[in-house]
Design an enzyme around this catalytic site. Structure first.
Site, PDB file in Angstrom:
ATOM      1  N   GLY A 149       0.844  -1.187   0.000  1.00 41.24           N
ATOM      2  CA  GLY A 149       0.000   0.000   0.000  1.00 41.24           C
ATOM      3  C   GLY A 149       0.879   1.236   0.000  1.00 41.24           C
ATOM      4  N   ILE A 151       2.533   2.712   2.357  1.00 40.50           N
ATOM      5  CA  ILE A 151       3.801   2.594   3.093  1.00 40.50           C
ATOM      6  C   ILE A 151       4.772   1.684   2.358  1.00 40.50           C
ATOM      7  CG2 ILE A 151       4.875   1.854   5.252  1.00 40.50           C
ATOM      8  CD1 ILE A 151       2.193   2.581   6.639  1.00 40.50           C
ATOM      9  N   ARG A 171      -1.555  -8.810  -2.244  1.00 43.11           N
ATOM     10  CA  ARG A 171      -2.703  -9.478  -2.858  1.00 43.11           C
ATOM     11  C   ARG A 171      -3.089  -8.831  -4.175  1.00 43.11           C
ATOM     12  NH1 ARG A 171      -5.983  -8.912   2.610  1.00 43.11           N
ATOM     13  NH2 ARG A 171      -4.579  -7.118   2.609  1.00 43.11           N
ATOM     14  N   THR A 172      -2.906  -7.519  -4.265  1.00 48.21           N
ATOM     15  CA  THR A 172      -3.197  -6.786  -5.502  1.00 48.21           C
ATOM     16  C   THR A 172      -1.884  -6.328  -6.110  1.00 48.21           C
ATOM     17  OG1 THR A 172      -5.268  -5.976  -4.560  1.00 48.21           O
ATOM     18  CG2 THR A 172      -4.437  -4.834  -6.505  1.00 48.21           C
ATOM     19  N   ARG A 227       1.273  -4.520  12.214  1.00 45.42           N
ATOM     20  CA  ARG A 227       0.538  -4.811  13.441  1.00 45.42           C
ATOM     21  C   ARG A 227       1.083  -6.105  14.028  1.00 45.42           C
ATOM     22  NH1 ARG A 227      -0.997  -0.309  13.189  1.00 45.42           N
ATOM     23  NH2 ARG A 227      -3.124   0.549  13.460  1.00 45.42           N
ATOM     24  N   GLU A 256      -0.080  -4.382  23.684  1.00 45.01           N
ATOM     25  CA  GLU A 256       0.559  -3.074  23.781  1.00 45.01           C
ATOM     26  C   GLU A 256      -0.088  -2.266  24.904  1.00 45.01           C
ATOM     27  OE1 GLU A 256       0.510  -1.157  19.947  1.00 45.01           O
ATOM     28  OE2 GLU A 256       1.468  -2.860  18.954  1.00 45.01           O
ATOM     29  N   HIS A 275       5.465   1.241  19.287  1.00 42.64           N
ATOM     30  CA  HIS A 275       4.439   1.651  18.308  1.00 42.64           C
ATOM     31  C   HIS A 275       4.557   3.150  18.013  1.00 42.64           C
ATOM     32  CE1 HIS A 275       0.253   0.383  16.618  1.00 42.64           C
ATOM     33  NE2 HIS A 275       0.856   1.253  15.826  1.00 42.64           N
ATOM     34  N   GLY A 277       6.195   4.191  15.026  1.00 39.76           N
ATOM     35  CA  GLY A 277       6.654   4.270  13.649  1.00 39.76           C
ATOM     36  C   GLY A 277       6.168   5.493  12.897  1.00 39.76           C
TER      37      GLY A 277
END
Length: 313
Positions: A149, A151, A171-172, A227, A256, A275, A277
């Site tokens: 995507g 990122i 997947r795409t 994640r 978390e 977390h 990023g």
């Protein structure tokens, strides 16, 4: 005047955008269940970080119309169930792509150079030992990007100047000039660095499990800024403890904040961040403003531009 609950930091980052739009803005540290109920059960819109939003909470918030995620992932919200309650769920696609991608590349470089270990030894007064550590150039290596995507695409573009071979699993198959699409097995086998940027869904839970980790080279490293659920954490812990793979850089976890007794804290081949990023000034402003605009669009009767569900209104 409709009430909205948003994180205090987001209110500052947007220069009080929603107040200027005429809403009664109630700021909180984090919009978790207890805080929401204590602040305003008659709230119409909420800006969410990553705290879970339980399905039984909707009936306690009769005026709720929109949950706007400050970020991209919305796995802490059951968007389909929200739709049955007439509640929009939105996110801010692309807002943190550059920041997360830069952190992924930074983590990759730190693992390659063993920068964290070198710095830790030096701070402990062991400069001679630090000098004995030799890292690797990433030039000439193979980097596998899982998830392509905003990122993942940004990571691939950034790496284009490093002289690496980029393998992509998604997947795409989106058009790209920065890498080659392969199946997941090929990516895991051939990559020196595997970086995860795939959305957390039921289909991607433990996508990287014991089998996939076992395919990696003993010299390979895993970077996860997606994640925690995407990786079988127990399988990864075992692989790192047994040095089945060389190292990992982890920003996300099953639980978390990461519990103090987590085995990860005892490992010298893991670089940990809590977390963070997407924690840059620039990404924060884009996420806060984007989420604020989604709240305004939903509460003014429009279809939010970045809706991830279709409420049955």
């Amino acid at each position: 005047m409709q009430k909205v609950i948003i994180p205090e930091i987001a209110d500052k980052q947007t220069d009080h955008y929603l107040t200027k739009k005429g809403y009664e803005v109630l700021t909180v540290a984090d919009a978790d269940e207890a805080t929401i109920l204590a602040t305003a059960p008659d709230v119409a819109g909420i800006m969410m970080f990553v705290s879970p939003f339980p399905n039984d909470l909707y009936d306690k918030l009769p005026n709720l119309k929109v949950l706007a995620r400050y970020g991209v992932g919305y796995d802490s919200i059951d968007a389909e169930y929200a739709a049955t309650k007439g509640v929009w769920v939105t996110n801010t696609p692309g807002a943190n792509a550059t920041s997360v991608a830069e952190n992924a590349v930074t983590d990759m470089m730190m693992l390659a150079k063993q920068s964290f270990e070198v710095s830790t030894l030096m701070r402990a007064g062991q400069q001679d030992a630090a000098k004995q550590i030799f890292g690797h150039e990433i030039t000439g290596s193979t980097v596998g990007i899982v998830g392509y995507g905003h990122i993942g695409q940004a990571v691939a573009k950034m790496l284009s100047g490093f002289g690496v071979k980029v393998l992509i699993y998604n997947r795409t198959k989106r058009p790209t000039e920065y890498g080659e699409y392969v199946d997941l097995e090929t990516l895991m086998k051939q990559s020196d660095y595997v970086t995860l940027h795939i959305a957390a869904t039921k289909q991607t839970t433990h996508l990287i499990g014991e089998k996939e980790i076992s395919l990696m080279k003993p010299s390979a490293s895993l970077i996860n800024l997606a994640r925690g659920s995407v990786v079988d954490e127990q399988a990864l812990i075992k692989a790192l403890e047994d040095h089945q793979i060389a190292s990992a850089a982890l920003d996300v976890f099953d639980e978390e904040p990461l519990p103090a007794d987590s085995p990860f804290f005892k490992m010298d081949n893991v670089f940990l961040t809590p977390h963070t990023g997407s924690n840059t000034v620039e990404a924060g402003v884009k996420m806060a403003l984007g989420a604020s605009k989604m709240i305004d669009e939903a509460l003014s009767g429009q279809k939010p531009e970045w809706a991830v569900n279709a409420p049955k209104l």
